[in-house]
Write an enzyme that holds these catalytic residues in place. Structure first.
Site, PDB file in Angstrom:
ATOM      1  N   HIS A 253       0.847  -1.200   0.000  1.00 22.38           N
ATOM      2  CA  HIS A 253       0.000   0.000   0.000  1.00 22.38           C
ATOM      3  C   HIS A 253       0.882   1.250   0.000  1.00 22.38           C
ATOM      4  CE1 HIS A 253      -2.994   2.985   1.173  1.00 22.38           C
ATOM      5  NE2 HIS A 253      -2.255   3.285   2.230  1.00 22.38           N
TER       6      HIS A 253
ATOM      7  N   ASP B 264       6.372  21.633 -26.577  1.00 20.36           N
ATOM      8  CA  ASP B 264       6.316  20.277 -26.014  1.00 20.36           C
ATOM      9  C   ASP B 264       7.406  20.180 -24.956  1.00 20.36           C
ATOM     10  OD1 ASP B 264       6.241  17.397 -25.609  1.00 20.36           O
ATOM     11  OD2 ASP B 264       5.166  17.288 -27.511  1.00 20.36           O
TER      12      ASP B 264
ATOM     13  N   TRP C 255       7.155  -0.163   3.873  1.00 23.20           N
ATOM     14  CA  TRP C 255       7.653   0.501   2.654  1.00 23.20           C
ATOM     15  C   TRP C 255       9.037   1.070   2.882  1.00 23.20           C
ATOM     16  CZ3 TRP C 255       8.714   5.596   0.859  1.00 23.20           C
ATOM     17  CH2 TRP C 255       8.652   6.588   1.839  1.00 23.20           C
TER      18      TRP C 255
ATOM     19  N   SER D 139      12.686   6.016 -13.978  1.00 21.71           N
ATOM     20  CA  SER D 139      11.620   6.768 -14.627  1.00 21.71           C
ATOM     21  C   SER D 139      11.522   8.188 -14.062  1.00 21.71           C
ATOM     22  CB  SER D 139      10.303   6.015 -14.458  1.00 21.71           C
ATOM     23  OG  SER D 139       9.221   6.876 -14.584  1.00 21.71           O
ATOM     24  N   SER D 140      11.569   8.285 -12.726  1.00 21.49           N
ATOM     25  CA  SER D 140      11.467   9.606 -12.106  1.00 21.49           C
ATOM     26  C   SER D 140      12.631  10.499 -12.487  1.00 21.49           C
ATOM     27  CB  SER D 140      11.475   9.495 -10.579  1.00 21.49           C
ATOM     28  OG  SER D 140      10.325   8.897 -10.138  1.00 21.49           O
TER      29      SER D 140
ATOM     30  N   HIS E  45      13.098  11.980   3.357  1.00 19.77           N
ATOM     31  CA  HIS E  45      12.502  13.241   3.746  1.00 19.77           C
ATOM     32  C   HIS E  45      12.300  14.193   2.587  1.00 19.77           C
ATOM     33  CE1 HIS E  45      10.353  15.476   6.601  1.00 19.77           C
ATOM     34  NE2 HIS E  45      10.815  16.532   5.973  1.00 19.77           N
TER      35      HIS E  45
ATOM     36  N   GLU F 268      11.711  13.281  -0.228  1.00 23.77           N
ATOM     37  CA  GLU F 268      10.582  12.648  -0.916  1.00 23.77           C
ATOM     38  C   GLU F 268       9.248  13.225  -0.438  1.00 23.77           C
ATOM     39  OE1 GLU F 268      10.238  10.550  -3.332  1.00 23.77           O
ATOM     40  OE2 GLU F 268       8.136   9.982  -3.103  1.00 23.77           O
TER      41      GLU F 268
ATOM     42  N   TYR G 199       8.658  16.196   0.427  1.00 22.83           N
ATOM     43  CA  TYR G 199       8.438  17.473  -0.253  1.00 22.83           C
ATOM     44  C   TYR G 199       8.254  17.278  -1.749  1.00 22.83           C
ATOM     45  CZ  TYR G 199       9.173  19.115   4.297  1.00 22.83           C
ATOM     46  OH  TYR G 199       9.002  19.285   5.640  1.00 22.83           O
TER      47      TYR G 199
ATOM     48  N   SER H 105      -1.531  27.058  -5.655  1.00 24.75           N
ATOM     49  CA  SER H 105      -1.151  28.450  -5.947  1.00 24.75           C
ATOM     50  C   SER H 105      -1.707  28.915  -7.283  1.00 24.75           C
ATOM     51  CB  SER H 105       0.368  28.604  -5.960  1.00 24.75           C
ATOM     52  OG  SER H 105       0.907  28.138  -4.762  1.00 24.75           O
TER      53      SER H 105
ATOM     54  N   HIS I 286      14.960  12.974  11.854  1.00 22.79           N
ATOM     55  CA  HIS I 286      13.817  13.052  12.756  1.00 22.79           C
ATOM     56  C   HIS I 286      12.903  11.840  12.580  1.00 22.79           C
ATOM     57  CE1 HIS I 286      11.658  15.581   9.483  1.00 22.79           C
ATOM     58  NE2 HIS I 286      11.241  14.353   9.403  1.00 22.79           N
ATOM     59  N   HIS I 287      13.150  11.035  11.550  1.00 21.60           N
ATOM     60  CA  HIS I 287      12.420   9.773  11.423  1.00 21.60           C
ATOM     61  C   HIS I 287      13.056   8.695  12.285  1.00 21.60           C
ATOM     62  CE1 HIS I 287      10.065  11.108   7.877  1.00 21.60           C
ATOM     63  NE2 HIS I 287      11.121  11.850   7.664  1.00 21.60           N
TER      64      HIS I 287
ATOM     65  N   THR J 275       6.944  26.923   5.571  1.00 23.31           N
ATOM     66  CA  THR J 275       5.630  26.345   5.301  1.00 23.31           C
ATOM     67  C   THR J 275       4.534  27.298   5.767  1.00 23.31           C
ATOM     68  OG1 THR J 275       6.670  24.235   5.770  1.00 23.31           O
ATOM     69  CG2 THR J 275       4.301  24.220   5.482  1.00 23.31           C
TER      70      THR J 275
ATOM     71  N   LYS K 296       3.938  30.098   3.353  1.00 20.65           N
ATOM     72  CA  LYS K 296       3.088  29.729   2.219  1.00 20.65           C
ATOM     73  C   LYS K 296       1.608  29.791   2.595  1.00 20.65           C
ATOM     74  CE  LYS K 296       4.615  26.987  -1.003  1.00 20.65           C
ATOM     75  NZ  LYS K 296       5.564  27.489  -1.985  1.00 20.65           N
TER      76      LYS K 296
ATOM     77  N   ARG L  31       1.878   1.213  15.044  1.00 20.12           N
ATOM     78  CA  ARG L  31       1.424   1.019  13.672  1.00 20.12           C
ATOM     79  C   ARG L  31       1.873  -0.359  13.187  1.00 20.12           C
ATOM     80  NH1 ARG L  31       5.679   4.697  10.193  1.00 20.12           N
ATOM     81  NH2 ARG L  31       4.518   3.884   8.442  1.00 20.12           N
TER      82      ARG L  31
END
Lengths: 376, 528, 72
Positions: B79, B108, B144, B171-172, B255, B257, B259, B270, B304-305, B330, B333, B452
């Site tokens: 998931h 293009d 994951w 790909s990314s 991390h 990721e 963002y 925006s 921090h993870h 943040t 924004k 979890r």
């Protein structure tokens, strides 16, 4: 700062009222806030959380008050004409600097708590905690005894064949016992994969990392039973390796420790004793249930494509030496871990048990001496 | 007119390009590829959603009812991987493909054939992930985050997952190189960087993040692979490695990721808010700087993870301060969006509803993020359902809601047909309510001490879990309303869309007819 | 045909595109190789050094390139 209070605030009562609309029964089924703390660190964490939550709530109300005011007043349907301003350096500076100052205000108590949390110096006693797939063991280093702590909840409750008990999934056969008002340092490690030792009421969570020893501490100030769980995904039975800590008075602890020491001395037993097949399978059944049944299952059938069956397997009916080697050293790149930490008698008993249980009938009765010889 | 796509695909002059399936397999057109990305992402959203519902079905009540624990772990793992790499990221790239050339006045993307390739790498990766469920030993079940040594134990499902991550990473990276090059080199005359619509800015910065961190993830999983099969011991303590180092490398990717997932959503919001407030975006320059600030800070907060792995005290303090600091840009924004709405002349069509829902719920996710950044509190909440609630508030109510808003915003331009406003409003309210029913109670579960990734739980967590499962099923089924709204629009069943369906829309795409022609801006527009 | 030299001159745009892409791809390669190489040598500080250096390199590249374009 606000100290943690026993009385429930208005928000709590409102929420509890809301929760009462739910179908399910017992009030205990909808705990919604931190557990009652039993150490100073846990109390500080809760205070810190309340402190920051209230700041967040204040900001939230301010910011979204403005937003909803704007949504209701500055809409086209009430005829509001759009202004065209789109820049203001002063405002930008203000809403950069003010949040920064609020953060500084939050960081001060957080730093104080983290310094206390990390200070494991000068403990009164030390216990080594080891995580296994899927149980814990506790070694009282100063007193020279130790034991395993397994889930006690019967499988029938988990599989919904029996009503669930009060401490469903949070009960063990041998809890960690410590004296009250004593700084207990835990040396935390793991045998196979990463686990995490967590007791919410103590505010202590520390990953148990194989090959490395990390430490943590707590000083429980109330006698009682405290329950926690492994908090790092460690495989199939991750949800089934609880932690139970009994905090007892210093006198009770002294008595308990003395009894444990006597037991440990007796458990060494007579290494020359020759065991009968019945003695071995009886003891082996217990060892199997505690260490092997999670994967290989109580009926020895394993789990297809994940954990092999022992009933009728080539290993459990083939040469004894091969099976002993696998049990002692594990099997590389599989979930089969090494079990050399068990005693010679336990290993001899469990191997004997698997060779004579279910459809296996080799008639072999392994003696502890054979295991001892196989250890390198 | 000779423009770049013509060089790549001679014969693609809008008159005899292949039709049917071959059109989609061979296409080098940014609009076709954008469409492919978006449909792929929706399909993966459904697959990942079914997995989420399996998880919630098992957690409806205490005890094991639906699946066994090993399969449950596979579900949580897949998931996560499918939603992050298969649904959210490709959706963002789909938006980039459709909109960036139109927003900057380019004909293009810069590398049209590489664009085709970056998309067509994704379906094989998805197939690898899904088929891993059916191989002996089952799919990866280590979460994951793929922490060793647990990942060393799995069967070949783990290897398939590693290869899938490699392919999606490639790909990314190609997609990102394409986007950066397009934005830097193909802007219309007069379209300076500081005149670009903010969506282009957020994607430019996202693409840089991707180029920097996807190779790090690829490196980390490559080391896992060699640890598993070639006897290295990068992460094996017995061989002199360190399992915690994997976590450092993973979160150095992980991390930023976060963002990568949220910045394109910021960009879409925006675009939407000024249009429906009929007022220019407030503080454009500060928005750009805040985005860049968030991106740079995202490289120095990863640990921090990992507050509970037992870092030195100085490390914990550093990462706590750096993490809390992210709240500043943040916040800037959020305040800028509010100032854009302030004294506007707002209307609340579906895109605006989703943008406002985004603002409200993302901010709640931001606050729980702030709570989690406080290390002593994180010691309690790490690896609990509080964290699960937090990241679903920012990824679902954050990114996904912004993407829904973006879809409704640009569907008239893409299809030439207005979407059905009533259906879209129903989709919004159904999603908003069921989302909160599903995820708000998870905060309580986390606070009360539910870890979890567990298939079964103690009795005191029963009620909130039941409520959460009910909400999750509601949210899942609400997305069928979305599918209905989109299909209706794609089939031309609705009012004909004018070139500029939104009164306040003043970016370049609204100067084109609806639906946008196959080739646009072959003659560059002039930007004043 | 619009009088937009940078767009009509296909060769120049293409060359610029390829240059940008190669620079970006090299960043990706440094990160991929760097993270493994640093691990192989066993120095966590080396790893951080490589990665940090590459971050600065690509920032410098992006800013420098932009300034250069602006001057032209």
């Amino acid at each position: 700062m606000v100290r943690f209070s026993q009385g429930r605030p208005l928000a709590a009562r409102l929420l509890a009222g809301l929760a009462a609309l739910l179908p399910a029964a017992a009030h205990a089924a909808r705990e919604w806030n931190f557990q009652q703390p039993a150490t100073d660190i846990a109390r500080q964490q809760i205070d810190l959380h309340s402190f920051i939550m209230w700041i967040c709530v204040a900001i939230f109300i301010g910011v979204f008050g403005v937003m909803f005011y704007s949504i209701f007043r500055h809409r086209k349907s009430v005829g509001h004409k759009a202004a065209q301003f789109h820049e203001n350096t002063m405002v930008e500076v203000v809403w950069t600097v003010v949040p920064f100052l609020i953060l500084l205000f939050m960081m001060y108590p957080a730093t104080k708590t983290i310094l206390a949390y990390k200070d494991t110096s000068s403990p009164d006693m030390t216990v080594k905690v080891t995580g296994y797939q899927w149980k814990w063991s506790y070694d009282y280093l100063q007193d020279g005894f130790g034991f395993y702590s397994n889930l006690k909840t019967p499988l029938a409750q988990i599989q919904n064949r029996e009503a669930k008990g009060e401490h469903y999934l949070l009960e063990v056969d041998n809890p960690l016992v410590v004296p009250v008002d004593t700084k207990v340092r835990l040396l935390i490690t793991a045998n196979d994969v990463i686990h995490a030792f967590w007791v919410p009421a103590f505010g202590l969570k520390q990953d148990a990392i194989p090959g490395f020893v990390r430490d943590g501490w707590f000083r429980a100030d109330r006698v009682g039973t405290y329950r926690g769980q492994c908090a790092e995904l460690c495989g199939k039975e991750h949800g089934f390796m609880p932690i139970v800590v009994e905090v007892v008075s210093k006198d009770d602890y002294a008595k308990w420790a003395a009894a444990q020491k006597t037991k440990a001395a007796a458990a060494g037993g007579d290494p020359a004793k020759v065991w009968t097949l019945n003695e071995l399978t009886a003891r082996g059944g217990d060892v199997y249930a505690a260490n092997c049944a999670a994967c290989h299952q109580a009926n020895g059938k394993g789990v297809p494509n994940a954990f092999p069956a022992l009933d009728g397997s080539k290993v459990a009916t083939g040469p004894k030496a091969d099976q002993i080697a696998i049990v002692l050293e594990g099997k590389a790149n599989t979930a089969m871990a090494a079990f050399k930490q068990l005693s010679d008698a336990d290993l001899a008993a469990v191997v004997t048990y698997t060779r004579n249980a279910w459809g296996n009938a080799t008639g072999d009765a392994l003696q502890p001496a054979e295991i001892k010889a196989a250890r390198k | 007119m000779s423009s770049i796509p013509h060089d790549h695909a001679p014969g693609h002059d809008g008159h005899h390009h292949p039709t049917g399936l071959m059109r989609w397999i061979t296409t080098t057109n940014h609009k076709d590829i954008g469409t492919l990305y978006l449909w792929f992402s929706f399909a993966m959203f459904m697959v990942g959603g079914v997995m989420a519902l399996t998880i919630r079905a098992e957690l409806f009540q205490p005890g094991l009812q639906v699946v066994d624990p090993e399969f449950f772990n596979s579900m949580t793992t897949l998931h996560g991987l499918i939603m992050v790499f298969g649904a959210i990221m490709p959706a963002a790239v789909g938006f980039a493909n459709w909109m960036i050339p139109m927003l900057i006045g380019a004909p293009d993307m810069a590398f049209a054939r590489m664009n085709n390739w970056s998309f067509w790498l994704l379906p094989p990766a998805a197939i690898l992930l899904v088929t891993s469920l059916f191989v002996p030993g089952g799919a990866a079940a280590a979460g994951w985050t793929l922490y060793p040594p647990l990942t060393i134990q799995g069967g070949m499902g783990m290897d398939l997952t590693i290869f899938a991550v490699h392919i999606m990473g490639a790909s990314s990276i190609m997609g990102s190189i394409n986007i950066v090059t397009t934005i830097l080199n193909l802007r219309a005359p007069g379209m300076t960087l500081m005149k670009m619509p903010l969506f282009c800015w957020t994607w430019l910065i996202t693409a840089y993040l991707l180029i920097a961190v996807m190779p790090v993830l690829a490196g980390a999983v490559t080391m896992l692979l060699t640890d598993r099969h070639f006897g290295t011991s990068f992460f094996n303590a017995a061989g002199g490695g360190d399992p915690v180092l994997f976590q450092h490398v993973f979160w150095f990717f992980g991390h930023p990721e976060v963002y990568i997932i949220i910045l394109p959503a910021f960009g879409i919001v925006s675009q939407i808010i000024p249009t429906f407030a009929r007022k220019p975006l407030f503080g454009y320059a500060s928005m750009v700087y805040a985005t860049a600030g968030i991106a740079i800070l995202s490289f120095i907060v990863w640990a921090h993870h990992m507050f509970t792995v037992g870092m030195p005290t100085a490390g914990v303090l550093f990462f706590m301060y750096a993490t809390a600091l992210i709240a500043v840009p943040t916040g800037v924004k959020i305040f800028n969006w509010l100032a854009t709405m302030w004294r506007g002349s707002m209307t609340f069509e579906a895109p605006m509803m989703f943008a406002v829902g985004f603002l409200f719920l993302f901010t709640m996710g931001g606050f729980t993020g702030l709570v989690l950044s406080i290390a002593p509190i994180d010691m309690q909440l790490h690896d609990t359902y509080y964290v699960v609630a937090h990241f679903h508030y920012v990824m679902v109510a954050g990114s996904l809601f912004a993407f829904f808003g973006g879809i409704y915003y640009w569907l008239p331009k893409w299809t030439g047909t207005m979407y059905d406003e009533k259906v879209a409003q129903l989709h919004f309210w159904a999603s908003l309510i069921t989302f909160n029913v599903a995820f708000f109670p998870q905060h309580f579960l986390g606070l009360a001490g539910m870890p979890r990734r567990i298939p079964d739980y103690a009795q005191q967590f029963a009620d909130w879990n039941m409520l959460s499962s009910i909400g999750a099923f509601g949210f899942g089924f609400s997305q069928l309303i979305f599918l209905y709204a989109v299909v209706k629009c794609v089939r031309g069943n609705g009012a004909k869309a004018p070139a500029r369906p939104w009164e306040g829309g003043d970016t370049l795409e609204w100067t084109l007819p609806s639906p946008a022609p196959y080739h646009t801006f072959e003659t560059p527009p002039v930007v004043k | 045909m619009a009088p937009a030299p940078s767009r009509n001159d296909d060769g120049r745009v293409r060359a610029a595109n390829v240059r940008t892409a190669l620079a970006l791809a090299s960043i990706a390669a440094v990160f991929f190789g760097g993270v493994i190489a640093a691990k192989f040598m066993g120095g966590w500080t080396t790893g951080m050094g490589v990665v940090g250096f590459a971050v600065l390199l690509f920032l410098g590249f992006a800013i420098g390139r932009n300034l250069w374009r602006g001057r032209r």
